[in-house]
Design an enzyme around this catalytic site. Structure first.
Site, PDB file in Angstrom:
ATOM      1  N   ASN A   9       0.710  -0.970   0.002  1.00  7.07           N
ATOM      2  CA  ASN A   9      -0.142   0.133   0.008  1.00  7.07           C
ATOM      3  C   ASN A   9       0.936   1.243   0.007  1.00  7.07           C
ATOM      4  O   ASN A   9       1.617   1.628   1.071  1.00  7.07           O
ATOM      5  CB  ASN A   9      -0.981  -0.091   1.210  1.00  7.07           C
ATOM      6  CG  ASN A   9      -1.859   1.097   1.223  1.00  7.07           C
ATOM      7  OD1 ASN A   9      -1.351   2.146   1.123  1.00  7.07           O
ATOM      8  ND2 ASN A   9      -3.186   0.723   1.627  1.00  7.07           N
ATOM      9  N   ASP A  65      -0.618  -3.679   9.921  1.00  5.98           N
ATOM     10  CA  ASP A  65      -1.969  -4.114   9.626  1.00  5.98           C
ATOM     11  C   ASP A  65      -2.976  -3.380  10.296  1.00  5.98           C
ATOM     12  O   ASP A  65      -2.733  -2.587  11.462  1.00  5.98           O
ATOM     13  CB  ASP A  65      -2.045  -5.704  10.046  1.00  5.98           C
ATOM     14  CG  ASP A  65      -3.457  -6.114   9.512  1.00  5.98           C
ATOM     15  OD1 ASP A  65      -3.545  -6.398   8.361  1.00  5.98           O
ATOM     16  OD2 ASP A  65      -4.551  -6.147  10.061  1.00  5.98           O
ATOM     17  N   PHE A 139      -6.090   7.854   1.333  1.00  2.00           N
ATOM     18  CA  PHE A 139      -6.503   6.455   0.532  1.00  2.00           C
ATOM     19  C   PHE A 139      -7.636   5.852   1.419  1.00  2.00           C
ATOM     20  O   PHE A 139      -8.111   6.174   2.366  1.00  2.00           O
ATOM     21  CB  PHE A 139      -5.075   5.740   0.077  1.00  2.00           C
ATOM     22  CG  PHE A 139      -4.588   5.396   1.763  1.00  2.00           C
ATOM     23  CD1 PHE A 139      -4.787   4.042   2.150  1.00  2.00           C
ATOM     24  CD2 PHE A 139      -3.826   5.988   2.372  1.00  2.00           C
ATOM     25  CE1 PHE A 139      -4.372   3.569   3.344  1.00  2.00           C
ATOM     26  CE2 PHE A 139      -3.116   5.683   3.503  1.00  2.00           C
ATOM     27  CZ  PHE A 139      -3.593   4.470   4.022  1.00  2.00           C
ATOM     28  N   GLY A 140      -8.151   4.617   0.619  1.00  3.18           N
ATOM     29  CA  GLY A 140      -8.845   3.669   1.473  1.00  3.18           C
ATOM     30  C   GLY A 140      -9.978   4.475   1.942  1.00  3.18           C
ATOM     31  O   GLY A 140     -10.825   5.166   0.887  1.00  3.18           O
ATOM     32  N   LYS A 161      -4.182  13.468   9.203  1.00  2.00           N
ATOM     33  CA  LYS A 161      -3.748  12.249   9.545  1.00  2.00           C
ATOM     34  C   LYS A 161      -2.209  12.191  10.120  1.00  2.00           C
ATOM     35  O   LYS A 161      -1.907  11.169  10.866  1.00  2.00           O
ATOM     36  CB  LYS A 161      -3.610  11.293   8.314  1.00  2.00           C
ATOM     37  CG  LYS A 161      -5.069  11.320   7.676  1.00  2.00           C
ATOM     38  CD  LYS A 161      -4.878  10.198   6.454  1.00  2.00           C
ATOM     39  CE  LYS A 161      -4.896   8.760   6.951  1.00  2.00           C
ATOM     40  NZ  LYS A 161      -4.810   7.824   5.898  1.00  2.00           N
ATOM     41  N   ARG A 167      -2.425   5.329  12.406  1.00  2.00           N
ATOM     42  CA  ARG A 167      -0.989   4.822  11.999  1.00  2.00           C
ATOM     43  C   ARG A 167      -0.154   6.034  12.575  1.00  2.00           C
ATOM     44  O   ARG A 167       1.062   5.769  12.991  1.00  2.00           O
ATOM     45  CB  ARG A 167      -1.025   5.038  10.322  1.00  2.00           C
ATOM     46  CG  ARG A 167       0.391   4.536   9.887  1.00  2.00           C
ATOM     47  CD  ARG A 167       0.382   4.477   8.193  1.00  2.00           C
ATOM     48  NE  ARG A 167      -0.730   3.359   8.199  1.00  2.00           N
ATOM     49  CZ  ARG A 167      -1.877   3.726   7.649  1.00  2.00           C
ATOM     50  NH1 ARG A 167      -2.251   4.863   7.436  1.00  2.00           N
ATOM     51  NH2 ARG A 167      -2.672   2.666   7.554  1.00  2.00           N
TER      52      ARG A 167
HETATM   53  P1  ITT Z   1      -0.628  -4.136   3.188  1.00  2.00           P
HETATM   54  O1  ITT Z   1      -1.302  -5.523   3.821  1.00  2.00           O
HETATM   55  O2  ITT Z   1       0.201  -4.783   1.983  1.00  2.00           O
HETATM   56  O3  ITT Z   1       0.406  -3.328   4.107  1.00  2.00           O
HETATM   57  P2  ITT Z   1      -3.222  -3.475   2.355  1.00  2.00           P
HETATM   58  O4  ITT Z   1      -3.735  -2.204   2.144  1.00  2.00           O
HETATM   59  O5  ITT Z   1      -3.647  -4.813   2.054  1.00  2.00           O
HETATM   60  O6  ITT Z   1      -1.659  -3.344   2.504  1.00  2.00           O
HETATM   61  P3  ITT Z   1      -4.421  -4.024   5.150  1.00  2.00           P
HETATM   62  O7  ITT Z   1      -4.342  -5.457   4.757  1.00  2.00           O
HETATM   63  O8  ITT Z   1      -3.827  -3.564   6.581  1.00  2.00           O
HETATM   64  O9  ITT Z   1      -3.420  -2.980   3.994  1.00  2.00           O
HETATM   65  O10 ITT Z   1      -5.794  -3.568   4.925  1.00  2.00           O
HETATM   66  C1  ITT Z   1      -6.322  -2.186   5.525  1.00  2.00           C
HETATM   67  C2  ITT Z   1      -7.480  -1.860   4.560  1.00  2.00           C
HETATM   68  O11 ITT Z   1      -7.820  -0.731   5.718  1.00  2.00           O
HETATM   69  C3  ITT Z   1      -7.003  -1.440   3.489  1.00  2.00           C
HETATM   70  O12 ITT Z   1      -7.980  -1.366   2.508  1.00  2.00           O
HETATM   71  C4  ITT Z   1      -6.596   0.279   3.537  1.00  2.00           C
HETATM   72  O13 ITT Z   1      -6.956   0.974   2.256  1.00  2.00           O
HETATM   73  C5  ITT Z   1      -7.693   0.553   4.712  1.00  2.00           C
HETATM   74  N1  ITT Z   1      -6.917   1.565   5.791  1.00  2.00           N
HETATM   75  C6  ITT Z   1      -5.880   1.204   6.425  1.00  2.00           C
HETATM   76  N2  ITT Z   1      -5.496   2.475   7.086  1.00  2.00           N
HETATM   77  C7  ITT Z   1      -6.239   3.341   6.469  1.00  2.00           C
HETATM   78  C8  ITT Z   1      -6.072   4.914   6.425  1.00  2.00           C
HETATM   79  O14 ITT Z   1      -5.148   5.629   7.183  1.00  2.00           O
HETATM   80  N3  ITT Z   1      -7.223   5.412   5.674  1.00  2.00           N
HETATM   81  C9  ITT Z   1      -7.906   4.850   4.995  1.00  2.00           C
HETATM   82  N4  ITT Z   1      -8.195   3.452   4.821  1.00  2.00           N
HETATM   83  C10 ITT Z   1      -7.021   2.847   5.532  1.00  2.00           C
END
Ligand code: ITT
Length: 181
Positions: A9, A65, A139-140, A161, A167
């Site tokens: 990510n 995570d 993101f996310g 953030k 985080r």
């Molecule tokens: P890695 O496991 O490779 O690090 P990932 O995106 O799959 O990357 P996770 O398994 O930890 O990460 O899943 C976390 C989910 O929550 C993922 O969809 C992120 O986009 C979301 N997320 C985590 N932190 C966030 C944040 O600060 N703001 C918005 N969404 C977040």
């Protein structure tokens, strides 16, 4: 000091880079697609991933995570946050919350290892899920998450953030611990 951050990510990576640089720590990214243990705990998932990443990279590293936990949905999407985002998107999450209490919490667990033990650093931020998708930053789930005491989503005001995200809070503990060594 240089440490590897194993994550796919890029959003997580750039947030971590910005905060850890303040502690004099440089990070490099290893986008290993690590299989995650099935668990409801971000700590347990991070710990398992750190050991798996170490068995491949064999150098000091951390993984992270994180997830969005909604009490009205019994903690869902929680540890399934990445999968839910991919399948349902933020629109789907808003639909699930129609008529429900919108209180939510982001949780993060950082797992650091140099091969033997794994050290965990955690952080969380409370807030609520917005009524609509707002903002282009971050993101996310950032376009639907409003941290406690604020009116804007993380995507409308990504600078929030840096100081108060789940985080950022975990990274501050991690950075302090590493800089004491
Ligand atoms: P890695 O496991 O490779 O690090 P990932 O995106 O799959 O990357 P996770 O398994 O930890 O990460 O899943 C976390 C989910 O929550 C993922 O969809 C992120 O986009 C979301 N997320 C985590 N932190 C966030 C944040 O600060 N703001 C918005 N969404 C977040």
């Amino acid at each position: 000091m240089e440490i590897c951050f194993s994550t796919t990510n890029n959003g997580k990576f750039s947030e971590a880079q910005k905060i850890l640089n303040k502690y004099g720590i440089n990070i490099t990214q290893a986008p290993l697609p690590l299989e995650e243990k099935r668990s409801e705990s971000v700590e347990e998932i991070a710990e398992g991933c750190a050991l798996r990443a170490y068995s491949i990279l064999r150098k000091p590293l951390f993984v992270e995570d994180s997830g969005l936990f909604v009490p009205a949905l019994n903690g869902f999407p929680g540890a399934y946050s990445a999968w839910v985002l991919k399948k349902l998107g933020n629109e789907g999450v808003l639909r699930l919350l129609e008529g429900k209490n919108r209180e939510a919490e982001f949780r993060c667990a950082i797992a650091f290892t140099e091969g033997k033990e794994v050290r965990l650093f955690t952080g969380s931020v409370g807030g609520r899920v917005s009524e609509s998708i707002r903002g282009n930053g971050g993101f996310g789930y950032d376009p639907v998450f409003i941290p406690e005491g604020e009116e804007k989503t993380f995507a409308e005001e990504p600078s929030l953030k840096d100081s108060l995200s789940h985080r950022a809070r975990a990274l501050q503990k991690f950075g302090e611990s590493l800089s004491k060594r």
